[in-house]
Structures are given as C-alpha cells and as structure tokens.
Design an enzyme around this catalytic site. Structure first.
Site, PDB file in Angstrom:
ATOM      1  N   CYS A 102       0.794  -1.231   0.000  1.00  0.00           N
ATOM      2  CA  CYS A 102       0.000   0.000   0.000  1.00  0.00           C
ATOM      3  C   CYS A 102       0.833   1.290   0.000  1.00  0.00           C
ATOM      4  CB  CYS A 102      -1.029   0.004   1.123  1.00  0.00           C
ATOM      5  SG  CYS A 102      -0.555  -0.792   2.642  1.00  0.00           S
ATOM      6  N   ARG A 116       7.937 -10.627   5.451  1.00  0.00           N
ATOM      7  CA  ARG A 116       7.787 -10.355   6.885  1.00  0.00           C
ATOM      8  C   ARG A 116       8.502 -11.445   7.661  1.00  0.00           C
ATOM      9  NH1 ARG A 116       1.290  -9.014   6.738  1.00  0.00           N
ATOM     10  NH2 ARG A 116       1.416  -7.572   4.969  1.00  0.00           N
ATOM     11  N   GLN A 153       0.747 -11.072  -2.469  1.00  0.00           N
ATOM     12  CA  GLN A 153      -0.623 -10.632  -2.216  1.00  0.00           C
ATOM     13  C   GLN A 153      -1.298 -10.218  -3.527  1.00  0.00           C
ATOM     14  OE1 GLN A 153       0.287  -7.465   0.659  1.00  0.00           O
ATOM     15  NE2 GLN A 153      -0.824  -8.649   2.199  1.00  0.00           N
ATOM     16  N   ASP A 193      -3.021  -7.796  -4.277  1.00  0.00           N
ATOM     17  CA  ASP A 193      -3.337  -6.521  -3.654  1.00  0.00           C
ATOM     18  C   ASP A 193      -3.940  -5.541  -4.646  1.00  0.00           C
ATOM     19  OD1 ASP A 193      -3.316  -5.437  -1.165  1.00  0.00           O
ATOM     20  OD2 ASP A 193      -1.140  -5.374  -0.985  1.00  0.00           O
ATOM     21  N   HIS A 221      -5.603  -1.266  -4.484  1.00  0.00           N
ATOM     22  CA  HIS A 221      -5.977  -0.104  -3.681  1.00  0.00           C
ATOM     23  C   HIS A 221      -6.800   0.834  -4.549  1.00  0.00           C
ATOM     24  CE1 HIS A 221      -2.460  -1.818  -1.626  1.00  0.00           C
ATOM     25  NE2 HIS A 221      -3.170  -1.522  -0.557  1.00  0.00           N
ATOM     26  N   LYS A 273     -12.085  -3.131   8.784  1.00  0.00           N
ATOM     27  CA  LYS A 273     -12.077  -4.007   7.614  1.00  0.00           C
ATOM     28  C   LYS A 273     -13.236  -4.995   7.659  1.00  0.00           C
ATOM     29  CE  LYS A 273      -8.675  -7.013   9.888  1.00  0.00           C
ATOM     30  NZ  LYS A 273      -7.492  -7.875   9.707  1.00  0.00           N
ATOM     31  N   HIS A 328      -8.426  -0.826   0.675  1.00  0.00           N
ATOM     32  CA  HIS A 328      -7.473  -1.920   0.464  1.00  0.00           C
ATOM     33  C   HIS A 328      -8.295  -3.194   0.226  1.00  0.00           C
ATOM     34  CE1 HIS A 328      -4.174   0.295   2.826  1.00  0.00           C
ATOM     35  NE2 HIS A 328      -5.284   0.963   3.130  1.00  0.00           N
TER      36      HIS A 328
END
Length: 648
Positions: free
Chosen positions: A337, A366, A384, A386, A388, A472, A518
């Site tokens: 993000c 991570r 991910q 992902d 946005h 979320k 997100h």
C-alpha cells in the site's frame, strides 16, 4: 427484582441474587441441562454467579465458541490436577483454552514425561471428572496468593501474581486442586465425558527463548464420547489433506534450507496453478476497471516510517538493508500500500478521474519466528493479490459493494460456499493501537456495516480486530472439514491518504482528500493455495487443474493415435499429458488417481479403428466411448458450471 435482557431482546424479571443457571431453568429444563457458561454485561461469569443489577445475559452451550472456551479451560484445570497427582512437585504455569482444546505449560523438574504417560494421564482425568466436583471462584489477597505459591516453590505463578494488582486476584478450587485463575468455568467436572491428550511439546516460559524451557501438554475434551470420536476421525482426514503432504505428492512446491526457512519454491505445476489463479482474477479485475501496476521488492525506510508500518512492525521484521551511501536504509517490502500511495501521488488527479483502482500481485516479506512457520500458511515471503482504490468519499459505498461482489465471485468459482463476514472494528478501550482521527474511524466503520447489510451478508462485529490504520471486512470461510479460515479482506482507510498527503481537485476547483480501499480476495497466494488444497483434497475445480486429462495407450502400437488425440484436445485448450510408459494399464490408472488427474482417456485397437476415446473419470466412473469433440464439449460444460462469468 432485577431486569435481565436476553439476546433476543426479551426481558426476564428475576430476584436479585439469581444466577445465570436460575435464568436458564426459568426458560426450560432442556436449556438448563445444556448451559455450561455465561456472560453478563459483556463479562465472563460462572453459571452460579449471583446477578445483583440489571444487565444483558448470554447463555452458552458447547455449540458456542464461548461455551467451548469455558469447557476446555475447565478441562485444563482437571488435566493440571491429574498431572500434579501423578508427578508430585511439578510447577504449573498457565493453561488456556485454544481454538481446538487447551494446553498447560508445566515445569516437570526432576520428572520426565513421554508419550507412554498419556494413557495414565487420561485415565486420571476421567477419574477426577467422574467426581462431579464444582468449580468455585474466590478472591485472594496478593499477600496470601504469593504466600500460597511460594510455599509450593512455584516461581512462575509468583512472577504472574507480582504483576497483578491487589484486589483483582482470584483462585479457582475444585476437588483438592487450586489454581490461579480469572474465571470462566463449566458448572462441574462431571460434564466432561471424553478427554484426549493430543501431544507433548517444548515451550519457553512466556515465549522467550532466554527463559526456562517448559513442557507443553496439549489436550481436548468433549461432553460426549461420540464427539471425540468424530473429532479424531476429522483429524485423520485433515492429515490426508495436509497441504504440505499434497503439495509434495502433486509436485506443486518445495522448500530448501539453503534458500531459507519460510521461502517456498514453486515447481512447474505449482507455478502454472498460480498463473491460472492470477489470470482468473486479472480478467475479472480488468472488467471491474482495475489497472495493473508494479512496485519494487524493497523501499526506503522513510516510506514505511511515513505509512506507520515501521513504527508498528519494524522491530519484528527483517532488519534494514544498508547501502554504501551514508544514512541510506532500505527495507524488504512488508506491504504494497505505501508504494501504491506514491503511484497515486505521481499524478495530479481530478474528481473526473476517480476512482483510480491500482492492482498488483506484489511479493512482500515479513519475518516470522521459525517456530511459527507452517508450510504455505505461514511464510516469510508471500505474494498478495493486492489492490488499492482511491475514491471520493461519496463513491465509497458503491466501490466497497463492488469489491464485495468480486470477492463473492472468487469464492463461488473455487467452491467456497460456506462463509460468514466479520466487520473488524477498533477497540475503543485501546486507542493507542490505532492511528488517525476518531471521527474518520466512525465514518469508515459505519460505511462497512452499511455495505455488508445492504449486500445481505451474514456478518458479525468484532471489536479490536481492525488493522492499525482502518476497519475491515473479513470473510471467514469454512472448508470441507468444517474448519474456519480468514480468506479475503476489504479495508477502508482515511489515514494513509492523510499521511501521504494525497489529494484530488474537486468540482469546486479545491483540493480534497481521497478515501482509500485496500482489498485482497485471495489474501496471499501461498496461504490461499494451501487452504484450497486442503479444502479440495487436491481435487481442484477442473478449470484450475494442472493436468485435466491423461491419455493411456494400451500398448506401443497405439502411441501415435494417443498423440493424435492429445493434439486434438490441445486445439480445444484442454491440458493433456500422454503416459506412454511401458507399464501395466492398472499401474498407470492407479498413479493417475494418486495424481488427482480428473479424466483418463484409454486408447487401443477399438478406439483407433473407430476414431473414438474411452473415458474414465477420477474416482472410477467409466463414462464409456465417445469422440473427441463430445468429450471436449463435456469438459467445457463442467468448467462453465463452476467458473461463472464475472458481471459488472
């Protein structure tokens, strides 16, 4: 008299001093027989706790999550008593309920414990349970509590008590056993009818490897013997479906110590599977107006300081990467993000341009403790799906609902039909966990609840489960074994646009702040594939299978015909392999079954002569003889039945 409000909104008037069990009895004896725990005004209470003020009461049975928690926590006391009696002088530490059962961490001192001790521990637990001993809570002064455990030479309980405030300390007694405990128990031990000590492992005191290593004894219990039998059968089935086992058998992925723990290597079949999943979602995203972007695998430390990720996760993540330049530090990308915020900021947008929907299959990193790594479900590097969305506040509701539609399309095409939605909001008692303005949090939370309600989702609200930057909507999916997984998440964020000073020019020619959504329907490709593997047992939907059919020739004489059939199926874009090994037909069929190949095509003299194929389905069904075009049509119909078209 006091007014007790039940979950359905009805109010029962009871005498002050009545207990939750009294309330259950006033409703029905059947309910009273099944009630094992309760909460009053949001706080866990015993079934015999006296209620002295108006409040909201919830009664729990073993079917409820809270009921199981009380049942398993109570059984952990029983197991601790059994172990104390069998191994005198041990020091108990903590024994909480967990998702499936409970554990107790114990310092066995001069004693040793092994798997061979499990049957006698279980026998002693059942012996104690049959005594129908009631669980009694009592308050204890800090001085008396410390004195009690110092006499036992239990340094662990002493350490715990020293960090508690006087007046908040309680003990729980049952039979001859006493334990430091906050409460939340079943009425008596007699409700425990079936127990199983599941495993014995090592665990450091308070999770710190610099502390003493203790022995962690895991267990589970049930109110009926048949429940335990069903649970153990489910575990056996789960072992067969373990994604680590299936991933190896189906040649999808592997791990290497030389590459590093928690860093999966995708083999050709697994890479092709991932690519199909990506292309499936990319096609839907394109229809929904998303634009693909690409961001690097590292970023300046300053980027994550700005986003707030460094303050929240920096110390527990991979350490900064330094360069030859002074005072220059980079981090392995923990999130996509912040990068997407900078992509948005690279252009001055007008209200006419919004919403902007940026999507990326971005790999992030991570650091996870080695003991927490688990196949593909817990890794150190993962991709991910992902995206946005940057939109005007008045576009938020429509955009959020459109993302819900996309998530439901993904679930429907992959066989995840059983799910609930969880609205994860902040914990108002712990504001330090979150960033941003409280008013914006309330707007975002209300927007999610409104969208979930309008879409007719079966949802619950969970306090304290929000991300640090925003609330979320999480989708909790049940797999074929009834296990619940969090898959797919949508988050509303007013904070990162503020931190990155994002803007757009409105119709009034003034600068305004966009709202950020997100979203990740898969979550992480690695974890999603692991869950899909276990849900399907490796029998993926036909459109996703690495190999959709294998052609088995009865002898070398028919190999050319087998290749001709393969070429024809290739024209229909059916993924086909030819097994022309000099093996028996029986062995070829067995191996095709083990490899989960959906269809086996057998060709021999008769098939070559007639220009047909004989088709056998995975699982043993003989579909008979047909021509290639009829088979291709059947394949396409099966794919269409599972992979619906995405409509916007």
């Amino acid at each position: 008299m006091i007014n007790i409000t039940l979950p359905d909104g009805s109010i029962k008037q009871m005498e002050s001093g009545s207990t939750p069990m009294d309330v259950a009895m006033s409703i029905s004896q059947g309910l009273a027989r099944n009630v094992i725990s309760a909460s009053y005004n949001g706080k866990k209470v015993e079934t015999k706790t006296q209620l002295t003020e108006d409040g909201n009461l919830i009664l729990y049975t073993f079917k409820d999550k809270e009921g199981k928690e009380a049942f398993w926590h109570s059984t952990s006391h029983v197991m601790a008593q059994a172990i104390e009696e069998l191994f005198p002088g041990v020091s108990l530490t903590i024994g909480p309920a967990i998702d499936n059962g409970f554990y107790y961490d114990i310092d066995f001192k001069e004693h040793s414990i092994s798997e061979s001790d499990i049957p006698k521990i279980e026998a002693k637990m059942l012996e104690i349970a049959r005594g129908k001993h009631e669980f009694e809570m009592r308050s204890v002064s800090k001085e008396d509590a410390l004195d009690f455990y110092k006499k036992q030479n239990n340094e662990y309980k002493v350490e715990l008590i020293e960090n508690l405030e006087d007046g908040t300390i309680t003990f729980c007694d049952h039979d001859s056993f006493t334990d430091l405990c906050r409460g939340g128990h079943i009425p008596n031990t007699g409700i425990i009818k079936a127990v199983k000590v599941m495993s014995i492992a090592g665990a450091y005191w308070r999770g710190d490897e610099n502390n003493t290593q203790l022995t962690r004894v895991y267990g589970i219990s049930f109110p009926k013997q048949k429940d335990l039998k069903e649970y153990l059968e489910l575990l056996e089935e789960a072992k067969k479906r373990d994604h680590r086992k299936l991933g190896k058998e189906l040649q999808l992925f592997t791990f290497s110590q030389r590459v590093g723990q928690g860093l999966p290597l995708w083999l050709p079949k697994g890479a092709a599977l991932r690519e199909r999943l990506e292309n499936f979602l990319k096609a839907a995203q394109k229809k929904a107006g998303y634009e693909m972007v690409v961001s690097p695998h590292i970023g300046s430390k300053e980027l994550y300081v700005t986003s707030g990720h460094y303050a929240k996760y920096g110390e527990d993540s991979f350490q900064p990467i330094t360069t030859p330049a002074d005072d220059e530090e980079f981090l392995l990308k923990p999130m996509n993000c912040p990068h997407h915020c900078e992509i948005y900021k690279s252009t001055q947008w007008s209200y006419r341009d919004l919403p902007k929907r940026f999507a990326e299959f971005g790999t992030v990193y991570r650091y996870e403790q080695s003991g927490e790594l688990h196949g593909l479900t817990r890794v150190r590097g993962f991709t991910q799906d992902d995206a946005h969305i940057f939109c005007m506040p008045e576009q938020l509701d429509e955009e959020f609902k459109a993302v819900i539609d996309l998530v439901l399309y993904v679930f429907g095409s992959l066989g995840f039909e059983n799910f609930t939605a969880q609205v994860s909001v902040r914990d108002p008692q712990k504001p330090e966990k979150y960033i941003g303005d409280v008013n914006n949090w309330e707007i975002a939370e209300n927007a999610i609840i409104s969208a979930a309600r309008d879409k007719g989702l079966d949802y619950v609200i969970e306090e304290g489960e929000a991300a640090f930057y925003g609330p979320k909507l999480d989708f909790m999916v049940k797999d074929a074994l009834g296990r619940s997984w969090q898959l797919g998440t949508i988050q509303v964020d007013y904070n990162l646009p503020e931190r990155f000073d994002l803007s757009y020019k409105g119709a009034d020619n003034e600068s305004h702040r966009p709202v950020m959504i997100h979203r990740a329907p898969f979550g992480s490709m690695e974890r999603f594939i692991a869950i899909l593997l276990e849900h399907t047992g490796g029998n993926f939907p036909l459109w996703l299978m690495p190999e959709q059919c294998t052609i088995l020739s009865l002898s070398e004489k028919y190999e050319n015909y087998a290749k001709k059939v393969a070429d024809s199926l290739g024209n229909y874009e059916i993924r086909t392999i030819v097994d022309n090994r000099a093996e028996t037909m029986g062995k070829k069929i067995r191996e095709a079954e083990m490899n989960k190949i959906p269809y086996m095509i057998i060709v021999g003299e008769q098939e070559e002569k007639n220009g047909t194929i004989s088709v056998r389905k995975h699982g043993g069904d003989d579909l008979g003889s047909m021509d290639v075009s009829a088979f291709a049509k059947a394949i396409q119909e099966e794919i269409d039945a599972t992979m619906k078209k995405f409509e916007v």
